[in-house]
Design a protein around this motif. Structure first.
Motif, PDB file in Angstrom:
ATOM      1  N   ASP A 117     -22.230 -10.008 -21.741  1.00 16.12           N
ATOM      2  CA  ASP A 117     -23.001 -11.213 -22.047  1.00 16.12           C
ATOM      3  C   ASP A 117     -22.278 -12.489 -21.648  1.00 16.12           C
ATOM      4  OD1 ASP A 117     -24.859  -9.530 -23.271  1.00 16.12           O
ATOM      5  OD2 ASP A 117     -23.861  -9.681 -25.220  1.00 16.12           O
ATOM      6  N   ASP A 118     -21.007 -12.373 -21.233  1.00 13.46           N
ATOM      7  CA  ASP A 118     -20.164 -13.548 -21.015  1.00 13.46           C
ATOM      8  C   ASP A 118     -20.176 -13.968 -19.549  1.00 13.46           C
ATOM      9  OD1 ASP A 118     -18.324 -15.541 -21.153  1.00 13.46           O
ATOM     10  OD2 ASP A 118     -16.592 -14.230 -21.427  1.00 13.46           O
ATOM     11  N   ASP A 119     -20.747 -15.143 -19.287  1.00 18.45           N
ATOM     12  CA  ASP A 119     -20.776 -15.640 -17.911  1.00 18.45           C
ATOM     13  C   ASP A 119     -19.399 -16.069 -17.429  1.00 18.45           C
ATOM     14  OD1 ASP A 119     -23.494 -15.263 -17.842  1.00 18.45           O
ATOM     15  OD2 ASP A 119     -23.953 -17.311 -18.500  1.00 18.45           O
ATOM     16  N   HIS A 120     -18.455 -16.234 -18.358  1.00 19.71           N
ATOM     17  CA  HIS A 120     -17.133 -16.759 -18.009  1.00 19.71           C
ATOM     18  C   HIS A 120     -16.065 -15.665 -18.031  1.00 19.71           C
ATOM     19  CE1 HIS A 120     -18.551 -20.936 -18.280  1.00 19.71           C
ATOM     20  NE2 HIS A 120     -19.247 -20.528 -19.317  1.00 19.71           N
ATOM     21  N   TRP A 121     -16.488 -14.420 -17.948  1.00 21.95           N
ATOM     22  CA  TRP A 121     -15.517 -13.321 -18.017  1.00 21.95           C
ATOM     23  C   TRP A 121     -14.511 -13.466 -16.887  1.00 21.95           C
ATOM     24  CZ3 TRP A 121     -16.457  -7.648 -16.276  1.00 21.95           C
ATOM     25  CH2 TRP A 121     -15.393  -6.845 -16.692  1.00 21.95           C
ATOM     26  N   PRO A 122     -13.234 -13.736 -17.210  1.00 22.35           N
ATOM     27  CA  PRO A 122     -12.237 -13.985 -16.164  1.00 22.35           C
ATOM     28  C   PRO A 122     -11.837 -12.710 -15.433  1.00 22.35           C
ATOM     29  CG  PRO A 122     -11.540 -14.825 -18.333  1.00 22.35           C
ATOM     30  CD  PRO A 122     -12.667 -13.876 -18.546  1.00 22.35           C
ATOM     31  N   ALA A 123     -11.834 -12.790 -14.110  1.00 25.42           N
ATOM     32  CA  ALA A 123     -11.429 -11.637 -13.311  1.00 25.42           C
ATOM     33  C   ALA A 123      -9.974 -11.280 -13.579  1.00 25.42           C
ATOM     34  CB  ALA A 123     -11.624 -11.933 -11.826  1.00 25.42           C
ATOM     35  N   ARG A 124      -9.170 -12.258 -14.016  1.00 27.89           N
ATOM     36  CA  ARG A 124      -7.756 -12.044 -14.238  1.00 27.89           C
ATOM     37  C   ARG A 124      -7.477 -11.076 -15.396  1.00 27.89           C
ATOM     38  NH1 ARG A 124      -3.245 -15.270 -12.551  1.00 27.89           N
ATOM     39  NH2 ARG A 124      -4.698 -16.798 -11.719  1.00 27.89           N
ATOM     40  N   ILE A 125      -8.498 -10.803 -16.213  1.00 26.63           N
ATOM     41  CA  ILE A 125      -8.304  -9.847 -17.305  1.00 26.63           C
ATOM     42  C   ILE A 125      -7.802  -8.527 -16.738  1.00 26.63           C
ATOM     43  CG2 ILE A 125      -9.526  -8.401 -18.972  1.00 26.63           C
ATOM     44  CD1 ILE A 125     -11.157 -10.759 -19.748  1.00 26.63           C
ATOM     45  N   GLY A 126      -8.300  -8.144 -15.568  1.00 29.31           N
ATOM     46  CA  GLY A 126      -7.781  -6.970 -14.896  1.00 29.31           C
ATOM     47  C   GLY A 126      -8.427  -5.667 -15.325  1.00 29.31           C
ATOM     48  N   ASP A 127      -7.801  -4.569 -14.898  1.00 31.49           N
ATOM     49  CA  ASP A 127      -8.326  -3.230 -15.185  1.00 31.49           C
ATOM     50  C   ASP A 127      -8.229  -2.920 -16.676  1.00 31.49           C
ATOM     51  OD1 ASP A 127      -8.718  -2.907 -12.487  1.00 31.49           O
ATOM     52  OD2 ASP A 127      -6.785  -1.930 -12.159  1.00 31.49           O
ATOM     53  N   GLY A 128      -9.091  -2.022 -17.108  1.00 31.73           N
ATOM     54  CA  GLY A 128      -9.034  -1.556 -18.487  1.00 31.73           C
ATOM     55  C   GLY A 128     -10.101  -2.139 -19.374  1.00 31.73           C
ATOM     56  N   VAL A 129     -10.707  -3.262 -18.960  1.00 38.35           N
ATOM     57  CA  VAL A 129     -11.767  -3.897 -19.749  1.00 38.35           C
ATOM     58  C   VAL A 129     -13.075  -3.772 -18.978  1.00 38.35           C
ATOM     59  CG1 VAL A 129     -12.589  -6.038 -20.784  1.00 38.35           C
ATOM     60  CG2 VAL A 129     -10.135  -5.541 -20.748  1.00 38.35           C
ATOM     61  N   ASP A 130     -14.118  -3.310 -19.645  1.00 37.49           N
ATOM     62  CA  ASP A 130     -15.410  -3.219 -18.968  1.00 37.49           C
ATOM     63  C   ASP A 130     -16.471  -3.954 -19.780  1.00 37.49           C
ATOM     64  OD1 ASP A 130     -16.449  -1.519 -20.993  1.00 37.49           O
ATOM     65  OD2 ASP A 130     -15.617   0.238 -19.984  1.00 37.49           O
ATOM     66  N   GLU A 131     -17.698  -3.915 -19.296  1.00 39.03           N
ATOM     67  CA  GLU A 131     -18.770  -4.715 -19.902  1.00 39.03           C
ATOM     68  C   GLU A 131     -19.149  -4.241 -21.303  1.00 39.03           C
ATOM     69  OE1 GLU A 131     -22.475  -2.308 -17.794  1.00 39.03           O
ATOM     70  OE2 GLU A 131     -21.993  -4.364 -17.205  1.00 39.03           O
ATOM     71  N   ASN A 132     -18.677  -3.070 -21.711  1.00 41.84           N
ATOM     72  CA  ASN A 132     -19.002  -2.561 -23.042  1.00 41.84           C
ATOM     73  C   ASN A 132     -18.057  -3.079 -24.119  1.00 41.84           C
ATOM     74  OD1 ASN A 132     -21.184  -0.854 -22.159  1.00 41.84           O
ATOM     75  ND2 ASN A 132     -19.623   0.497 -21.276  1.00 41.84           N
ATOM     76  N   TRP A 133     -16.963  -3.685 -23.718  1.00 42.84           N
ATOM     77  CA  TRP A 133     -16.028  -4.219 -24.708  1.00 42.84           C
ATOM     78  C   TRP A 133     -16.690  -5.346 -25.503  1.00 42.84           C
ATOM     79  CZ3 TRP A 133     -10.143  -4.528 -24.583  1.00 42.84           C
ATOM     80  CH2 TRP A 133      -9.605  -3.330 -24.107  1.00 42.84           C
ATOM     81  N   ALA A 134     -16.227  -5.525 -26.737  1.00 49.20           N
ATOM     82  CA  ALA A 134     -16.733  -6.610 -27.573  1.00 49.20           C
ATOM     83  C   ALA A 134     -15.994  -7.905 -27.242  1.00 49.20           C
ATOM     84  CB  ALA A 134     -16.544  -6.271 -29.047  1.00 49.20           C
ATOM     85  N   ARG A 135     -16.727  -9.010 -27.301  1.00 54.56           N
ATOM     86  CA  ARG A 135     -16.147 -10.330 -27.066  1.00 54.56           C
ATOM     87  C   ARG A 135     -16.346 -11.200 -28.293  1.00 54.56           C
ATOM     88  NH1 ARG A 135     -18.956 -15.207 -25.242  1.00 54.56           N
ATOM     89  NH2 ARG A 135     -17.398 -16.804 -24.756  1.00 54.56           N
ATOM     90  N   ILE A 136     -15.277 -11.853 -28.709  1.00 49.01           N
ATOM     91  CA  ILE A 136     -15.327 -12.784 -29.835  1.00 49.01           C
ATOM     92  C   ILE A 136     -14.791 -14.110 -29.324  1.00 49.01           C
ATOM     93  CG2 ILE A 136     -14.589 -13.235 -32.203  1.00 49.01           C
ATOM     94  CD1 ILE A 136     -13.790 -10.121 -32.166  1.00 49.01           C
ATOM     95  N   ALA A 137     -15.586 -15.151 -29.413  1.00 46.71           N
ATOM     96  CA  ALA A 137     -15.175 -16.458 -28.895  1.00 46.71           C
ATOM     97  C   ALA A 137     -15.089 -17.455 -30.037  1.00 46.71           C
ATOM     98  CB  ALA A 137     -16.175 -16.951 -27.847  1.00 46.71           C
ATOM     99  N   GLY A 138     -14.144 -18.377 -29.924  1.00 47.70           N
ATOM    100  CA  GLY A 138     -14.032 -19.364 -30.978  1.00 47.70           C
ATOM    101  C   GLY A 138     -13.050 -20.472 -30.661  1.00 47.70           C
ATOM    102  N   LEU A 139     -12.939 -21.402 -31.600  1.00 49.27           N
ATOM    103  CA  LEU A 139     -12.053 -22.543 -31.473  1.00 49.27           C
ATOM    104  C   LEU A 139     -10.935 -22.458 -32.502  1.00 49.27           C
ATOM    105  CD1 LEU A 139     -14.282 -25.749 -31.151  1.00 49.27           C
ATOM    106  CD2 LEU A 139     -12.680 -24.859 -29.440  1.00 49.27           C
TER     107      LEU A 139
END
Length: 260
Positions: A117-139
């Protein structure tokens, strides 16, 4: 039968690679392998110590890190010194010593979802993370509500429920995951790079579009060296700095305790 000059001392029962490195170091210091000569080959060491190739290579890596030997592809392992070379090291006893935030700061969850769901998913995250992982965003904000960094936390789908605990405690997310789900942190890698704040991140941090930023990528590996969390924290460049202090010591993993 002549005694084996490279006998392993098993009284203290350190890891086998340490025992092998200890025995080889004793042989070097006792003149069995003088400076300028080669150590026995890997196959001979595997047979002599009844160990695996991986264990022997780890022992040789230890000696190379100490500056005792130099491994040369196609030639072997050359003895270059009898004493470990000094190095400058930074001792970190607890991962929380890396990039700590003010005690009066707090993390506020703004969004939950999946990586897909994240339009800003950084490519630098690298291998091991796929679109099924959970994302939590905050300040993260100071006591007066002033925001000073945006954080995206990516965790394995099975750990998505950790979002319900964030904000209730100041403990790092990886600690909460370890306690809640039985993970054991085995390795943490940190990368720092430059960036620029745009869109919702710039607006949330109350800075202009294109404001230079400092971005920290932290990757946490746990049981079986499996990646279970990646955090991406972005700070306006003028709101964050990080200093390193190194002390003179012996280049050592787990601190060398060997002697003649």
């Amino acid at each position: 039968m002549s005694p084996n000059p490279l006998k392993v001392n098993s009284k203290k029962e350190p890891p086998l690679y340490r025992q092998i490195a200890d025995a080889l170091l004793s042989g070097i210091r006792d003149g069995l392998f003088p400076v300028g000569t080669l150590l026995p080959g890997e196959l001979e060491l595997i047979e002599r110590f009844k160990s695996s190739r991986h264990t022997v290579r780890e022992a040789l890596r230890v000696l190379e890190d100490m500056g005792i030997v130099k491994r040369q592809r196609g030639r072997g392992t050359l003895v270059i010194s009898t004493e470990a070379r000094p190095a400058f090291v930074q001792a970190v006893r607890d991962p929380r010593e890396l990039f700590t935030y003010p005690e009066n700061s707090a993390f506020r969850v703004l969004a939950e979802g999946s990586v897909g769901d994240d339009d800003h998913w950084p490519a630098r995250i690298g291998d091991g993370v796929d679109e099924n992982w959970a994302r939590i965003a905050g300040l993260r904000t100071l006591h007066d509500g002033s925001p000073f960094c945006w954080t995206d936390i990516y965790v394995l789908p099975d750990y998505a429920a950790i979002a319900q605990q964030l904000g209730r405690t100041k403990r790092p997310v990886y600690e909460q995951i370890a306690e809640t789900f039985g993970e054991t942190v085995q390795r943490i890698s940190v990368e720092i790079c430059a960036g620029s704040l745009t869109g919702s991140r710039a607006k949330a941090l109350q800075v202009d579009e294109g404001t230079p930023s400092l971005v920290l990528y932290r990757r946490y590996c746990g049981n079986g060296n499996r990646l279970f969390e990646v955090s991406v924290t972005e700070h306006p460049a003028d709101s964050f700095s990080y200093s390193l202090e190194f002390n003179r010591g012996w280049q050592a993993a787990e601190h060398w305790s060997w002697s003649k």
